[in-house]
Write an enzyme that holds these catalytic residues in place. Structure first.
Site, PDB file in Angstrom:
ATOM      1  N   GLY A 128       0.780  -1.284   0.143  1.00 33.34           N
ATOM      2  CA  GLY A 128      -0.149   0.133   0.068  1.00 33.34           C
ATOM      3  C   GLY A 128       0.727   1.122   0.161  1.00 33.34           C
ATOM      4  CE  LYS A 169      -3.228 -12.225   6.544  1.00 36.83           C
ATOM      5  NZ  LYS A 169      -2.032 -13.005   6.374  1.00 36.83           N
ATOM      6  CB  SER A 223       1.168  -8.876 -11.005  1.00 38.82           C
ATOM      7  OG  SER A 223       2.558  -9.760 -11.045  1.00 38.82           O
ATOM      8  CE  LYS A 265      -1.099 -11.176  -9.081  1.00 40.59           C
ATOM      9  NZ  LYS A 265      -1.056 -10.958  -7.844  1.00 40.59           N
ATOM     10  CG  HIS A 321      -0.073 -13.191 -13.152  1.00 44.44           C
ATOM     11  ND1 HIS A 321       0.453 -13.357 -11.965  1.00 44.44           N
ATOM     12  CD2 HIS A 321       0.912 -12.381 -13.888  1.00 44.44           C
ATOM     13  CE1 HIS A 321       1.826 -12.575 -11.828  1.00 44.44           C
ATOM     14  NE2 HIS A 321       1.815 -12.117 -13.120  1.00 44.44           N
ATOM     15  CG  ASN A 322      -0.750 -14.696  -8.501  1.00 43.93           C
ATOM     16  OD1 ASN A 322      -0.241 -13.965  -9.153  1.00 43.93           O
ATOM     17  ND2 ASN A 322      -0.702 -14.722  -7.146  1.00 43.93           N
ATOM     18  CD  GLU A 346       3.885 -15.542  -9.137  1.00 42.04           C
ATOM     19  OE1 GLU A 346       3.534 -14.463  -9.751  1.00 42.04           O
ATOM     20  OE2 GLU A 346       3.904 -15.933  -8.144  1.00 42.04           O
ATOM     21  CE1 TYR A 347       1.207 -19.886  -6.867  1.00 44.04           C
ATOM     22  CE2 TYR A 347       0.875 -22.224  -6.099  1.00 44.04           C
ATOM     23  CZ  TYR A 347       0.866 -20.641  -5.515  1.00 44.04           C
ATOM     24  OH  TYR A 347       0.471 -20.414  -4.320  1.00 44.04           O
ATOM     25  NE  ARG A 378     -19.252 -41.678 -16.818  1.00 44.37           N
ATOM     26  CZ  ARG A 378     -20.417 -41.054 -17.621  1.00 44.37           C
ATOM     27  NH1 ARG A 378     -20.482 -41.357 -18.943  1.00 44.37           N
ATOM     28  NH2 ARG A 378     -21.166 -40.496 -16.925  1.00 44.37           N
TER      29      ARG A 378
HETATM   30  C1  6PG Z   1       2.697 -11.048  -8.125  1.00 46.51           C
HETATM   31  C2  6PG Z   1       2.800 -12.158  -7.131  1.00 46.51           C
HETATM   32  C3  6PG Z   1       2.205 -12.060  -5.714  1.00 46.51           C
HETATM   33  C4  6PG Z   1       2.890 -13.045  -4.674  1.00 46.51           C
HETATM   34  C5  6PG Z   1       2.377 -14.267  -4.966  1.00 46.51           C
HETATM   35  C6  6PG Z   1       3.137 -15.413  -4.256  1.00 46.51           C
HETATM   36  O1  6PG Z   1       1.834 -11.240  -9.072  1.00 46.51           O
HETATM   37  O2  6PG Z   1       3.179 -10.018  -7.614  1.00 46.51           O
HETATM   38  O3  6PG Z   1       2.230 -13.259  -7.605  1.00 46.51           O
HETATM   39  O4  6PG Z   1       0.839 -11.990  -5.831  1.00 46.51           O
HETATM   40  O5  6PG Z   1       4.102 -12.755  -4.602  1.00 46.51           O
HETATM   41  O6  6PG Z   1       0.998 -14.312  -4.253  1.00 46.51           O
HETATM   42  O7  6PG Z   1       2.374 -16.386  -3.952  1.00 46.51           O
HETATM   43  P1  6PG Z   1       2.932 -17.828  -3.350  1.00 46.51           P
HETATM   44  O8  6PG Z   1       3.063 -17.365  -1.802  1.00 46.51           O
HETATM   45  O9  6PG Z   1       1.408 -18.505  -3.157  1.00 46.51           O
HETATM   46  O10 6PG Z   1       3.694 -18.347  -3.823  1.00 46.51           O
END
Ligand code: 6PG
Length: 477
Positions: free
Chosen positions: A14, A75, A128, A182, A185-186, A189-190, A446
């Protein structure tokens, strides 16, 4: 003078968003549950721009020009609801509450519907780029009503990252669309992180390279088609040496990956939508497996048999093959993630432009990469593309990669190195290309045990076979 925008919740994200707005010449109203943080911000960064600090929610609201724009950065979950409950009664029709946290899109839908009743625009906004992004230019994914974007968009575009001069911010779609995108996106990212980790593991265990050598390999890859923020930081992490022990940093960190939940949400949502995001799912499960210390210990104690890692050769140029496998698997993960966005867009009537998502992910966010240019181009050419895999660029890339990809997966399997990302991506790819899938047999099973019926390839209608009778006659169902 009144503030153009306000931020409530001044922990690091923030605070950095507030500073970013101020640095761009906007007057920023500040509020935090405890005044100490607000005071600190003004003391430390007051010279960066114009801030109007407030001790109370009432003062804060009064310090904003209308329509008020209030960014909430607390949060996700209960705390967000608490802030909304505190501010909603103080706001007037047409004011905007903008939730910049990693909220679940279903919470966002619920909140927007409730606030609409009292004329407040609720904008669920994905942000992000972490702390640095928030300060220097994040990728921003706002949802909520279109008309709120008219009043809010220009400010957001101002503070967002720029890719080739264009803002990494666009109105994603109504209600939960921004937070949904978003979330995906995460999830992507994983998947990216898991695939990179598998590439590292193979180079280390099969190739026998040290972390420092692998850092150099990643640095080289970062110059090519894999060029991306995550590849770049991987090289940095791999070359890090632990000061206390002199060992590579990766060797002193506990090998249990944690997660805050957005990857898991992506998979849960995909299951409900019926979209096979196997790459993202495997990456969430791989983190869960790594974190399952008790189960791993039981397995180690029992001595589950198998080859010891790195006990054999790779039938090819390992480094080149791993690069191919990584690129092809990445394509699959993105193809799946984009398919999920399209499916949700249809389900909820969000009308999301997938090409625009690729466009705003080109800078600022964690998955930023050159690669996204090609995704944008693919959807620009064909907005209704069924899967990225059939776009010319990606088709060409997987055609070139697939032999190497198979060699890598074979090496991993034969040497007992877990590569759930590479392996499941290849299985998905082969699943898509298969002329006939064994799903026909599943339909038969089935129908056998539950009379669930099946369709025939040669005529329309539903059928059932009378499995319990002697002649097992087929009947119309
Ligand atoms: C972003 C990140 C951010 C955060 C992740 C980490 O786009 O800036 O994705 O949102 O760092 O949520 O996620 P984890 O803790 O689940 O790995």
């Amino acid at each position: 003078e009144k503030a153009q925008i306000g931020v409530t919740g001044l922990a690091v994200m923030g605070r950095n968003l507030a500073r970013n707005f101020a640095r761009h010449g906007h007057t920023v109203a500040l509020h935090n549950r405890s005044y100490g943080r607000t005071k600190d911000l003004v003391e430390q960064f007051g010279d960066e721009g114009k801030f109007i600090p407030s001790e109370t929610a009432e003062q804060f609201v009064a310090s904003l020009e209308r329509p008020r724009r209030v960014v909430i950065m607390v949060k996700a979950g209960g705390p967000t609801d608490a802030v909304i409950d505190e501010f909603a009664p103080l706001l007037e029709k047409g004011d905007m509450l903008i939730d910049a946290g990693n909220a679940h899109y279903l919470d966002t839908r619920r909140r927007e519907a409730a606030l609409k009743e009292i004329g407040i625009h609720f904008v669920g906004m994905g942000v992000s780029g972490g702390e640095e992004g928030a300060l220097h230019g994040p990728s921003i994914m706002p949802g909520g009503p279109k008309e709120s974007y008219d009043a809010l968009g220009p400010l957001l575009e101002d503070i967002s990252a720029k890719a080739e001069g264009e803002p990494c911010c666009v109105h994603v779609g109504p209600d939960g669309a921004g937070h949904f995108v978003k979330m995906v996106h995460n999830g992507i990212e994983y998947a990216d992180m898991q695939l990179i980790a598998e590439a590292y593991d193979l180079l280390r265990q099969v190739g026998g390279h040290s972390p420092a050598e692998i850092a150099e390999i990643f640095k080289g890859w970062n110059e090519g088609r894999l060029g991306s923020y995550l590849i770049e930081i991987t090289a940095e992490v791999l070359k890090q040496v632990d000061a206390a022990t002199g060992k590579p940093f990766v060797d002193i960190v506990l090998d249990q990956a944690e997660q805050k939940g957005t990857g898991r949400w992506t998979v849960q949502a995909a299951l409900d939508l019926g979209v096979p995001v196997s790459g993202i799912a495997e990456s969430v499960f791989a983190r869960a497996l790594s974190g399952g210390a008790d189960v791993r210990k039981a397995a180690a104690d029992a001595g589950l048999p198998g080859p010891s890692a790195g006990s054999g050769e790779h039938a090819g140029d390992l480094r080149a093959d791993v690069e191919q496998a990584l690129f092809a698997s990445k394509i699959v993960a993105y193809a799946q993630g984009f398919q999920q966005i399209q499916a949700a867009s249809k389900e909820y009537g969000w009308d999301i432009d997938p090409g625009a998502m690729a466009k705003i992910w080109r800078a600022g966010c964690i998955i930023r990469a050159k690669f996204l240019d090609f995704i944008k181009q693919a959807y620009d050419k064909q907005p209704e593309l069924a899967t990225l895999l059939v776009d010319d660029y990606f088709l060409d890339a997987v055609s070139g990669a697939q032999q190497a990809w198979r060699r890598v997966v074979a090496t991993a399997a034969s040497q007992g190195i877990p590569t759930p990302g590479f392996t499941s991506a290849l299985a998905y790819y082969d699943g898509l290309r298969a002329k006939r899938l064994p799903a026909a047999l599943i339909q038969g099973q089935r129908d056998f045990f539950g009379a669930h019926t099946y369709h025939r390839i040669d005529k329309p209608g539903s059928f059932h076979t009378l499995w319990a009778t002697d002649d097992r006659k087929e009947v119309d169902a």
